[in-house]
Design a protein around this motif. Sequence first.
Motif, PDB file in Angstrom:
ATOM      1  N   TYR A   7      40.859  24.142  37.505  1.00 60.31           N
ATOM      2  CA  TYR A   7      39.545  24.724  37.235  1.00 60.31           C
ATOM      3  C   TYR A   7      38.484  24.059  38.115  1.00 60.31           C
ATOM      4  O   TYR A   7      37.634  24.738  38.675  1.00 60.31           O
ATOM      5  N   ARG A   8      38.556  22.736  38.237  1.00 66.22           N
ATOM      6  CA  ARG A   8      37.609  22.005  39.088  1.00 66.22           C
ATOM      7  C   ARG A   8      37.676  22.505  40.523  1.00 66.22           C
ATOM      8  O   ARG A   8      36.657  22.706  41.173  1.00 66.22           O
ATOM      9  N   THR A   9      38.888  22.701  41.014  1.00 65.78           N
ATOM     10  CA  THR A   9      39.071  23.194  42.375  1.00 65.78           C
ATOM     11  C   THR A   9      38.442  24.569  42.536  1.00 65.78           C
ATOM     12  O   THR A   9      37.729  24.832  43.510  1.00 65.78           O
ATOM     13  N   LEU A  10      38.690  25.447  41.579  1.00 68.62           N
ATOM     14  CA  LEU A  10      38.112  26.790  41.635  1.00 68.62           C
ATOM     15  C   LEU A  10      36.586  26.736  41.549  1.00 68.62           C
ATOM     16  O   LEU A  10      35.893  27.488  42.244  1.00 68.62           O
ATOM     17  N   LEU A  11      36.059  25.860  40.724  1.00 74.06           N
ATOM     18  CA  LEU A  11      34.614  25.722  40.575  1.00 74.06           C
ATOM     19  C   LEU A  11      33.972  25.296  41.893  1.00 74.06           C
ATOM     20  O   LEU A  11      32.944  25.844  42.302  1.00 74.06           O
ATOM     21  N   SER A  26      30.176  38.776  45.847  1.00 76.26           N
ATOM     22  CA  SER A  26      31.169  39.059  46.876  1.00 76.26           C
ATOM     23  C   SER A  26      32.525  39.241  46.201  1.00 76.26           C
ATOM     24  O   SER A  26      32.762  38.720  45.110  1.00 76.26           O
ATOM     25  N   PRO A  27      33.420  39.954  46.873  1.00 73.68           N
ATOM     26  CA  PRO A  27      34.769  40.106  46.316  1.00 73.68           C
ATOM     27  C   PRO A  27      35.459  38.751  46.144  1.00 73.68           C
ATOM     28  O   PRO A  27      36.201  38.551  45.187  1.00 73.68           O
ATOM     29  N   GLU A  28      35.194  37.821  47.059  1.00 71.89           N
ATOM     30  CA  GLU A  28      35.802  36.495  46.963  1.00 71.89           C
ATOM     31  C   GLU A  28      35.304  35.765  45.713  1.00 71.89           C
ATOM     32  O   GLU A  28      36.083  35.151  44.984  1.00 71.89           O
ATOM     33  N   ALA A  29      33.999  35.845  45.450  1.00 67.28           N
ATOM     34  CA  ALA A  29      33.438  35.205  44.253  1.00 67.28           C
ATOM     35  C   ALA A  29      33.988  35.866  42.996  1.00 67.28           C
ATOM     36  O   ALA A  29      34.332  35.170  42.030  1.00 67.28           O
ATOM     37  N   ASP A  30      34.096  37.175  43.003  1.00 66.64           N
ATOM     38  CA  ASP A  30      34.645  37.888  41.841  1.00 66.64           C
ATOM     39  C   ASP A  30      36.081  37.455  41.557  1.00 66.64           C
ATOM     40  O   ASP A  30      36.455  37.235  40.399  1.00 66.64           O
ATOM     41  N   ALA A  31      36.884  37.317  42.616  1.00 67.46           N
ATOM     42  CA  ALA A  31      38.278  36.897  42.436  1.00 67.46           C
ATOM     43  C   ALA A  31      38.345  35.476  41.892  1.00 67.46           C
ATOM     44  O   ALA A  31      39.175  35.179  41.016  1.00 67.46           O
ATOM     45  N   LEU A  32      37.487  34.592  42.394  1.00 74.01           N
ATOM     46  CA  LEU A  32      37.460  33.222  41.888  1.00 74.01           C
ATOM     47  C   LEU A  32      37.058  33.183  40.422  1.00 74.01           C
ATOM     48  O   LEU A  32      37.646  32.441  39.630  1.00 74.01           O
ATOM     49  N   LEU A  33      36.062  33.978  40.041  1.00 73.51           N
ATOM     50  CA  LEU A  33      35.626  34.013  38.648  1.00 73.51           C
ATOM     51  C   LEU A  33      36.736  34.526  37.728  1.00 73.51           C
ATOM     52  O   LEU A  33      36.924  34.004  36.627  1.00 73.51           O
ATOM     53  N   ASP A  34      37.487  35.525  38.200  1.00 73.61           N
ATOM     54  CA  ASP A  34      38.617  36.025  37.406  1.00 73.61           C
ATOM     55  C   ASP A  34      39.671  34.936  37.221  1.00 73.61           C
ATOM     56  O   ASP A  34      40.200  34.743  36.115  1.00 73.61           O
ATOM     57  N   ALA A  35      39.971  34.207  38.303  1.00 71.92           N
ATOM     58  CA  ALA A  35      40.952  33.115  38.214  1.00 71.92           C
ATOM     59  C   ALA A  35      40.449  32.020  37.291  1.00 71.92           C
ATOM     60  O   ALA A  35      41.215  31.450  36.506  1.00 71.92           O
ATOM     61  N   MET A  36      39.161  31.726  37.357  1.00 73.31           N
ATOM     62  CA  MET A  36      38.577  30.695  36.502  1.00 73.31           C
ATOM     63  C   MET A  36      38.693  31.080  35.035  1.00 73.31           C
ATOM     64  O   MET A  36      38.952  30.230  34.182  1.00 73.31           O
ATOM     65  N   ASP A  37      38.492  32.356  34.718  1.00 66.43           N
ATOM     66  CA  ASP A  37      38.647  32.819  33.334  1.00 66.43           C
ATOM     67  C   ASP A  37      40.061  32.572  32.822  1.00 66.43           C
ATOM     68  O   ASP A  37      40.256  32.118  31.685  1.00 66.43           O
ATOM     69  N   GLU A  38      41.055  32.867  33.661  1.00 66.52           N
ATOM     70  CA  GLU A  38      42.448  32.668  33.260  1.00 66.52           C
ATOM     71  C   GLU A  38      42.750  31.191  33.030  1.00 66.52           C
ATOM     72  O   GLU A  38      43.395  30.826  32.043  1.00 66.52           O
TER      73      GLU A  38
END
Length: 69
Positions: A7-11, A26-38
Motif C-alpha cells: 500500500y505504501r508503494t502504491l501511495l 488520469s487512467p494511471e491514477a485511476d488504476a493505482l486507486l483501484d489497486a490501493m482499494d484492493e
Amino acid sequence: MTVYDRYRTLLHKLALVRARAPGGESPEADALLDAMDEVWDAMSEGERAAMERERARLAEASDAREVHA
C-alpha cells in the motif's frame, strides 16, 4: 512484501503520478486507486490505522512544501 508495504508503494506512486499531472485525473491514477482499494481491504485494522497516520503525515508535509514554494 507485506500488504502494508504494498500500500505504501502504491501511495508513493500515486503521489508521483499526481505531481506529473496536478489537478487532473488520469487512467494511471485511476488504476493505482483501484489497486490501493484492493490492498486496503487485505490490510488488518492495525495496518490501516498505521497507514492513516502515515497518510496524514504525508499530507502535512505536502502542505508545508506548497506554502514554501
